[in-house]
Scaffold this motif. Structure first.
Motif, PDB file in Angstrom:
ATOM      1  N   LEU A 365       1.592  59.463 -10.399  1.00 19.88           N
ATOM      2  CA  LEU A 365       0.961  59.980  -9.186  1.00 19.88           C
ATOM      3  C   LEU A 365      -0.535  60.072  -9.384  1.00 19.88           C
ATOM      4  CD1 LEU A 365       1.643  63.802  -8.742  1.00 19.88           C
ATOM      5  CD2 LEU A 365       1.826  62.632 -10.923  1.00 19.88           C
ATOM      6  N   THR A 366      -1.244  60.140  -8.257  1.00 16.11           N
ATOM      7  CA  THR A 366      -2.704  60.235  -8.255  1.00 16.11           C
ATOM      8  C   THR A 366      -3.112  61.623  -7.781  1.00 16.11           C
ATOM      9  OG1 THR A 366      -2.816  59.455  -5.980  1.00 16.11           O
ATOM     10  CG2 THR A 366      -2.906  57.781  -7.727  1.00 16.11           C
ATOM     11  N   ALA A 367      -4.401  61.881  -7.835  1.00 13.11           N
ATOM     12  CA  ALA A 367      -4.891  63.182  -7.372  1.00 13.11           C
ATOM     13  C   ALA A 367      -4.578  63.420  -5.891  1.00 13.11           C
ATOM     14  CB  ALA A 367      -6.387  63.305  -7.642  1.00 13.11           C
ATOM     15  N   PRO A 368      -4.771  62.444  -4.990  1.00 10.16           N
ATOM     16  CA  PRO A 368      -4.407  62.704  -3.588  1.00 10.16           C
ATOM     17  C   PRO A 368      -2.920  63.015  -3.411  1.00 10.16           C
ATOM     18  CG  PRO A 368      -5.885  60.830  -3.705  1.00 10.16           C
ATOM     19  CD  PRO A 368      -5.501  61.164  -5.113  1.00 10.16           C
ATOM     20  N   THR A 369      -2.064  62.298  -4.131  1.00  8.62           N
ATOM     21  CA  THR A 369      -0.628  62.574  -4.029  1.00  8.62           C
ATOM     22  C   THR A 369      -0.305  63.956  -4.563  1.00  8.62           C
ATOM     23  OG1 THR A 369      -0.235  60.213  -4.362  1.00  8.62           O
ATOM     24  CG2 THR A 369       1.657  61.674  -4.558  1.00  8.62           C
ATOM     25  N   ALA A 370      -0.901  64.302  -5.712  1.00  8.79           N
ATOM     26  CA  ALA A 370      -0.678  65.635  -6.269  1.00  8.79           C
ATOM     27  C   ALA A 370      -1.194  66.717  -5.337  1.00  8.79           C
ATOM     28  CB  ALA A 370      -1.358  65.739  -7.636  1.00  8.79           C
ATOM     29  N   ALA A 371      -2.328  66.452  -4.689  1.00  9.83           N
ATOM     30  CA  ALA A 371      -2.876  67.427  -3.745  1.00  9.83           C
ATOM     31  C   ALA A 371      -1.918  67.650  -2.585  1.00  9.83           C
ATOM     32  CB  ALA A 371      -4.227  66.938  -3.226  1.00  9.83           C
ATOM     33  N   GLY A 377      -6.643  70.948  -2.367  1.00 12.41           N
ATOM     34  CA  GLY A 377      -7.695  69.975  -2.163  1.00 12.41           C
ATOM     35  C   GLY A 377      -7.625  68.913  -3.237  1.00 12.41           C
ATOM     36  N   VAL A 378      -8.102  67.722  -2.932  1.00 15.88           N
ATOM     37  CA  VAL A 378      -8.003  66.620  -3.887  1.00 15.88           C
ATOM     38  C   VAL A 378      -8.801  66.919  -5.153  1.00 15.88           C
ATOM     39  CG1 VAL A 378      -8.514  64.169  -4.258  1.00 15.88           C
ATOM     40  CG2 VAL A 378      -7.574  64.923  -2.065  1.00 15.88           C
ATOM     41  N   THR A 379      -9.960  67.525  -5.007  1.00 12.08           N
ATOM     42  CA  THR A 379     -10.781  67.836  -6.180  1.00 12.08           C
ATOM     43  C   THR A 379     -10.064  68.804  -7.108  1.00 12.08           C
ATOM     44  OG1 THR A 379     -12.805  67.488  -4.908  1.00 12.08           O
ATOM     45  CG2 THR A 379     -12.998  68.746  -6.949  1.00 12.08           C
ATOM     46  N   ARG A 380      -9.448  69.844  -6.531  1.00 10.44           N
ATOM     47  CA  ARG A 380      -8.720  70.806  -7.362  1.00 10.44           C
ATOM     48  C   ARG A 380      -7.512  70.144  -8.017  1.00 10.44           C
ATOM     49  NH1 ARG A 380      -8.580  73.642 -11.211  1.00 10.44           N
ATOM     50  NH2 ARG A 380      -6.932  75.204 -11.412  1.00 10.44           N
ATOM     51  N   ALA A 381      -6.811  69.293  -7.272  1.00 11.64           N
ATOM     52  CA  ALA A 381      -5.641  68.610  -7.844  1.00 11.64           C
ATOM     53  C   ALA A 381      -6.053  67.725  -9.017  1.00 11.64           C
ATOM     54  CB  ALA A 381      -4.944  67.777  -6.775  1.00 11.64           C
ATOM     55  N   ALA A 382      -7.196  67.049  -8.884  1.00 11.80           N
ATOM     56  CA  ALA A 382      -7.667  66.201  -9.975  1.00 11.80           C
ATOM     57  C   ALA A 382      -7.982  67.034 -11.212  1.00 11.80           C
ATOM     58  CB  ALA A 382      -8.907  65.423  -9.532  1.00 11.80           C
ATOM     59  N   PRO A 462      -3.642  63.968   7.142  1.00  7.68           N
ATOM     60  CA  PRO A 462      -4.013  65.001   6.174  1.00  7.68           C
ATOM     61  C   PRO A 462      -5.305  64.628   5.455  1.00  7.68           C
ATOM     62  CG  PRO A 462      -1.706  64.335   5.915  1.00  7.68           C
ATOM     63  CD  PRO A 462      -2.323  63.363   6.852  1.00  7.68           C
ATOM     64  N   ALA A 463      -5.975  65.629   4.930  1.00  4.66           N
ATOM     65  CA  ALA A 463      -7.241  65.393   4.221  1.00  4.66           C
ATOM     66  C   ALA A 463      -7.040  64.581   2.950  1.00  4.66           C
ATOM     67  CB  ALA A 463      -7.896  66.736   3.880  1.00  4.66           C
ATOM     68  N   THR A 464      -5.808  64.480   2.488  1.00  2.96           N
ATOM     69  CA  THR A 464      -5.521  63.723   1.264  1.00  2.96           C
ATOM     70  C   THR A 464      -5.530  62.221   1.495  1.00  2.96           C
ATOM     71  OG1 THR A 464      -3.162  63.948   1.748  1.00  2.96           O
ATOM     72  CG2 THR A 464      -4.145  65.569   0.261  1.00  2.96           C
TER      73      THR A 464
END
Length: 754
Positions: A365-371, A377-382, A462-464
Motif C-alpha cells: 500500500l501507499t501513503a494515500p491508500t493508508a490515509a 491526512g496523506v502526510t500523516r499516513a506517510a 476524497p482528499a486522498t
C-alpha cells in the motif's frame, strides 16, 4: 545515426532534424504536415505521429519520407538501420532490467549456505531456497543474488509471488504478465493464453544471461511456467520444498535453518552495538533462546532495543521469558509476542493504522491508500508508514510502497479483530473502497475522457485521490494497483458493499482493455453483474451484460457475446437509455459481421445509428455509420458505402476518435479493394494499421493486415503479402486468438502457391 539503444523518440528526432536542415538549406520555412501529406498521399495526422516519435513508419514510407527531406544516400542507409534497430528492439522487448531490491545489511552468518549456493552455479538448474516463515530466506537469496549478479550481464528480474498472502497467491498468468512488462513488452502485446504467454517469455530470454528471482512461491505449479531457458538462472524461495521442481526440473534445493548461536549474537551486536551486547551477555543469551534463533523475531527485538537505548537488555529478556517459547517452531507459533513489543511502543495513531493494515487486501500500500484506510491526512499516513518501517513492522520494498511480512499482516489482523469495534473496521473498509473507486474512476477518465462517469459517486473525491497527470501516469497507477483493485472487488462483495463492487468494476475496464486483460475483464464483469442483480439495478446490470458481450467477442466466443448483448439491449430499453441500447445493437452487428451474415449485420447497424441519433451521441453515430457503410459494400452498394464511411471518418477525425478512425480507414480500404483501386486501398490500410498500433489494438491490426495482404496479392506483390500475413500470424499468436489457425493456413497456402 544508429546507436545500440535506438528508440522511437530518437527516430522522431532524426526526422525533425532532417526537416529543419532542409528548411535551412533551401532558405525556406519547414514543410508543413499538410504539404508532406499532399506529396505522399498520406494523412497529415499520421505524418505528425511519425515526426512526434509516437508511431513507427513502415519501411517503404520511411524511405520515401527521408528522401523527400533531402537525406543523402549515406544518410539514407544509416537512418534505415536506425529504423530497423527500433523495430527489432520493439519486437524483442530488448531491455536490461535491474530489479533486485537492495540487499541491505540485515544478513548475519550464512557462510555455509552461501558456499552451497556458489557450488550450485555450475549448471542451469533452478535453485530453490526453502524454510519456515521468518527464517531469512529472502534475505539470503537477495544477498547471494547481488553477489552473483555480474555473471548475468543481461539483467535481473525480481518478483514476489505472494505465495502465502491472505488474499491468495499471484497466478502464473499474472506473474508472466509482470515479467513480460519488465522485459519491455507493451501490455497490448502480451498474449491472453497462459501457454502463449510463457512461450513469449522464454523466447525473449533465449540466448540471454539473466537472473530471475521468484520470491515467496506457493508451489511448483505456480513456478514452473516462470522458469527461464538455459543460460539464465531461476532463484526461488518458498516455505515449501517444491519437490515437484526438484523431481521434474532438476532444481537444486537448499533448506535454511535457524541461525547458529554465535550468528544470533552477532545479529544483535550489529543492531544494538557490540558494547551493549557484551555488557549484558547473560540477557543476550536469554533473548537468543527466547527467539529460537529465528531472524525475524531477533530483528524485531533488536529494533525495539535500538529505538529505546535506555531499556536494559535484561528487562527485554524478562518480557521474552514470559512467552515460554524454547525453539524456533514455538517462537514462530508465538511470534506475536516479539511483535507486540514493537507494537506497544508505537504512538496510538500508528498502532491503529498498523492494525487496520490487516484489513487491506492488496500485497502492498501507499501513503494515500493508508490515509484512506485510517481516515488520516496523506502526510500523516506517510509519516506513520515510515515509523512502522523503522520499527520493522513494514518494509518500503519499492519507493513509496510499503509491505508487511505475512506473519506481521496476520498479527495486525488479529489485533484489529480483538481491539477495533466492528463498526470501526467496517468504516475503514468503506473508506478504503471509496478511495479506490474514486481513484480508479479518475484513472479511467484520463484514459477515456469521452466516457460517461456512471461509476463515480456524486460529490467531490476524497482528499486522498489525485488525478493522474496523463495517460502514462494513469496506466502506471493502474498497473501498480492491479492486484489490490481486483482483491478490493472481492472484499467489497464479501462485506456486502455491492454498489462499491460494481463501481470498481466500472473503473477498471478501460485499463484492462488497454492491457488486453480480457480474462480479467470477464471475471470482473461477471462479479459486477451479480452485484448489480443483488442491488436490483437494471441499468447497472445492463452495463455489465454489455461489457461481458465485448469481452466474449474479443475472445471469439460469439454465442456468449450475442446472449449478453441481447440481455443488455432489453435492459437499456427498460431504463430508457437509447445510447446504451445503441451500443448493444452495434455489438450485435459486429457479431453478425464475424459470422458473415451481412443483411442481419446492416439491420443491427441501422438500428444502432437511429438510437445513437436519438441519444445525440456523435461518437456512436460515426461508428454506426462506418459499420453500415462496410456492410453496404458487402451487399454491393459501393457508392452508399463510400458516402457513409466518408461521413464517419470526418466525424471521427473532428472529435479525435482515433480508434473509430482506424476502423473506418480499414473499411475504406476494403471498399477500394472491391472497386479495384489497389493503391488507394493499400494507403487506407496502412493508415489504419498505424492508428490501430497507437491504440494497442492487436486484433484490429491483424484483421487489417489480412485485408492488406489480399490487396497486395491482387496487385501482384507476393513478397509484401507474405510480410503482411506473417505479421498478422505473429499478432494472433501473442493473444492466442481463435483465428490463428486460419491465418497460419492462409500463409502456408501462399507459400505452397509461390
Amino acid at each position: 545515426m544508429p546507436t545500440e539503444d535506438a528508440s522511437l523518440s530518437d527516430l522522431g528526432e532524426a526526422l525533425r532534424e532532417l526537416r529543419r536542415r532542409q528548411a535551412r538549406r533551401d532558405g525556406e520555412r519547414q514543410l508543413t504536415y499538410r504539404e508532406l501529406a499532399e506529396r505522399t498521399g498520406w494523412s497529415h495526422g499520421i505524418i505528425g505521429e511519425y515526426f512526434a516519435g509516437r508511431v513507427l513508419p513502415p519501411t517503404d514510407r520511411f524511405d520515401l519520407l527521408i528522401r523527400l527531406l533531402g537525406a543523402t544516400p549515406a544518410e539514407q542507409g544509416a537512418l534505415a538501420t536506425l529504423r530497423d534497430q527500433v523495430e527489432e528492439q520493439r519486437r524483442r522487448g530488448d531491455q536490461r532490467p535491474r530489479e533486485l531490491p537492495a540487499a541491505g545489511s540485515g544478513m548475519v552468518g550464512r557462510d555455509a549456505e552461501l558456499s552451497e549456493l556458489d557450488a550450485m552455479l555450475t549448471g542451469n538448474a533452478p535453485v530453490v531456497i526453502s524454510g519456515m516463515a521468518g527464517i531469512g530466506k529472502t534475505t539470503l537469496a537477495l544477498h547471494w543474488a547481488h553477489r552473483i549478479a555480474a555473471r548475468f550481464p543481461d539483467g535481473q528480474l525480481h518478483l514476489n509471488l505472494h505465495g502465502f498472502h491472505p488474499e491468495g497467491a499471484m497466478s502464473a498468468g499474472e506473474a508472466l504478465n509482470t515479467l513480460l512488462s519488465s522485459l519491455g513488452v507493451a501490455a497490448p502485446r502480451i498474449p491472453q493464453d497462459l501457454e502463449a504467454r510463457a512461450g513469449l517469455y522464454r523466447t525473449l530470454l533465449q540466448d540471454r544471461r539473466m537472473l530471475v528471482m521468484l520470491d515467496n512461491a506457493a508451489d511448483a505449479e505456480q513456478v514452473r511456467p516462470l522458469l527461464p531457458p538455459a543460460g539464465c538462472l531461476a532463484l526461488v524461495t518458498s516455505r515449501g520444498q517444491l519437490t515437484g521442481l526438484v523431481v521434474s526440473e532438476g532444481a537444486r534445493p537448499l533448506s535454511v535453518d535457524v541461525l547458529a548461536v554465535d550468528d544470533a549474537r552477532r545479529l544483535l551486536a550489529e543492531r544494538l552495538g557490540a558494547g551493549r551486547v557484551e555488557r549484558d551477555a547473560a540477557a543476550v543469551e536469554r533473548i537468543v533462546t527466547a527467539c529460537g534463533r529465528l531472524p525475524l523475531a531477533l530483528a524485531v527485538v533488536a529494533a525495539r532495543g535500538a529505538l529505546n537505548p535506555a531499556f536494559s537488555l535484561d528487562d527485554i529478556a524478562g518480557e521474552l521469558d514470559g512467552s515460554g517459547a524454547t525453539s524456533a517452531t514455538e517462537t514462530l507459533a508465538d511470534v506475536r509476542t516479539a511483535f507486540s513489543w514493537s507494537y506497544r511502543l508505537l504512538r496510538p495513531d500508528a498502532r491503529r493504522l498498523f492494525r487496520l493494515i490487516g484489513l487491506h487486501p492488496g500485497p502492498d500500500l501507499t501513503a494515500p491508500t493508508a490515509a484512506a484506510l485510517g481516515g488520516l491526512g496523506v502526510t500523516r499516513a506517510a509519516a506513520i508508514l515510515a515509523e512502522l518501517a523503522q520499527a520493522r513492522l513494514t518494509v518500503e520494498h519499492r519507493p513509496g510502497r510499503f509491505a508487511c511480512h505475512d506473519l506481521l499482516r496476520a498479527y495486525a489482523g488479529e489485533l484489529s479483530e480483538s481491539e477495533d469495534p466492528a463498526a470501526d473496521r467496517r468504516a475503514a473498509v468503506d473508506r478504503l473502497l471509496t478511495h479506490l473507486v474514486h481513484a480508479a474512476g479518475a484513472t479511467t477518465l484520463v484514459l477515456d475522457p469521452l466516457r460517461k462517469p456512471i461509476g463515480i459517486p456524486a460529490g467531490e473525491p476524497p482528499a486522498t485521490v489525485t488525478r493522474p497527470a496523463d495517460e502514462v501516469a494513469a496506466m502506471g497507477w493502474f498497473r501498480a494497483e492491479h492486484r489490490a483493485l481486483l482483491a478490493a472487488l472481492d472484499l467489497a462483495v464479501r462485506t456486502g458493499l455491492d454498489r462499491q463492487a460494481w463501481r470498481l468494476a466500472w473503473g477498471v475496464v478501460v485499463a484492462l482493455e488497454r492491457d488486453g486483460g480480457w480474462q480479467d475483464w470477464i471475471a470482473v464483469q461477471t462479479t459486477a453483474l451479480r452485484a448489480a442483480e443483488r442491488l436490483g439495478d437494471p441499468a447497472a446490470s445492463a452495463f455489465s451484460h454489455r461489457s461481458l458481450s465485448v469481452g466474449y467477442a474479443r475472445l471469439g466466443r460469439t454465442a456468449e457475446s450475442r446472449a449478453h448483448a441481447l440481455a443488455a439491449y432489453e435492459l437499456f430499453l427498460q431504463v430508457d437509455d437509447p445510447a446504451g441500447a445503441a451500443v448493444c445493437q452495434h455489438a450485435l452487428a459486429f457479431t453478425s459481421e464475424t459470422e458473415g451474415r451481412w443483411a442481419e449485420a446492416i439491420t443491427h447497424a441501422e438500428r444502432a445509428l437511429a438510437l445513437f441519433r436519438r441519444a445525440h451521441d456523435p461518437v456512436g453515430q460515426a461508428r454506426a455509420l462506418n459499420s453500415a457503410g462496410l456492410y453496404q459494400a458487402e451487399l454491393g452498394d459501393h457508392d452508399a458505402a463510400l458516402d457513409r464511411c466518408g461521413q464517419a471518418l470526418r466525424l471521427q477525425l473532428g472529435m479525435g476518435d482515433l480508434g473509430g478512425a482506424a476502423a473506418t480507414l480499414d473499411s475504406l480500404g476494403t471498399i477500394r479493394h472491391q472497386l479495384g483501386d489497389h493503391p488507394a486501398a493499400i494507403g487506407h490500410f496502412r493508415e489504419a494499421l498505424a492508428l490501430f498500433a497507437r491504440q494497442g489494438d492487436r486484433i484490429g491490426q491483424a484483421d487489417t493486415l489480412g485485408r492488406l495482404g489480399e490487396t497486395q496479392r491482387a496487385a501482384g506483390d507476393v513478397a509484401a503479402v507474405r510480410q503482411s500475413w506473417q505479421q498478422a500470424v505473429t499478432l494472433l499468436e501473442e493473444i492466442g486468438h481463435p483465428g490463428l489457425a486460419g491465418a497460419r493456413a492462409r500463409l502456408a497456402a501462399l507459400d505452397r502457391q509461390s
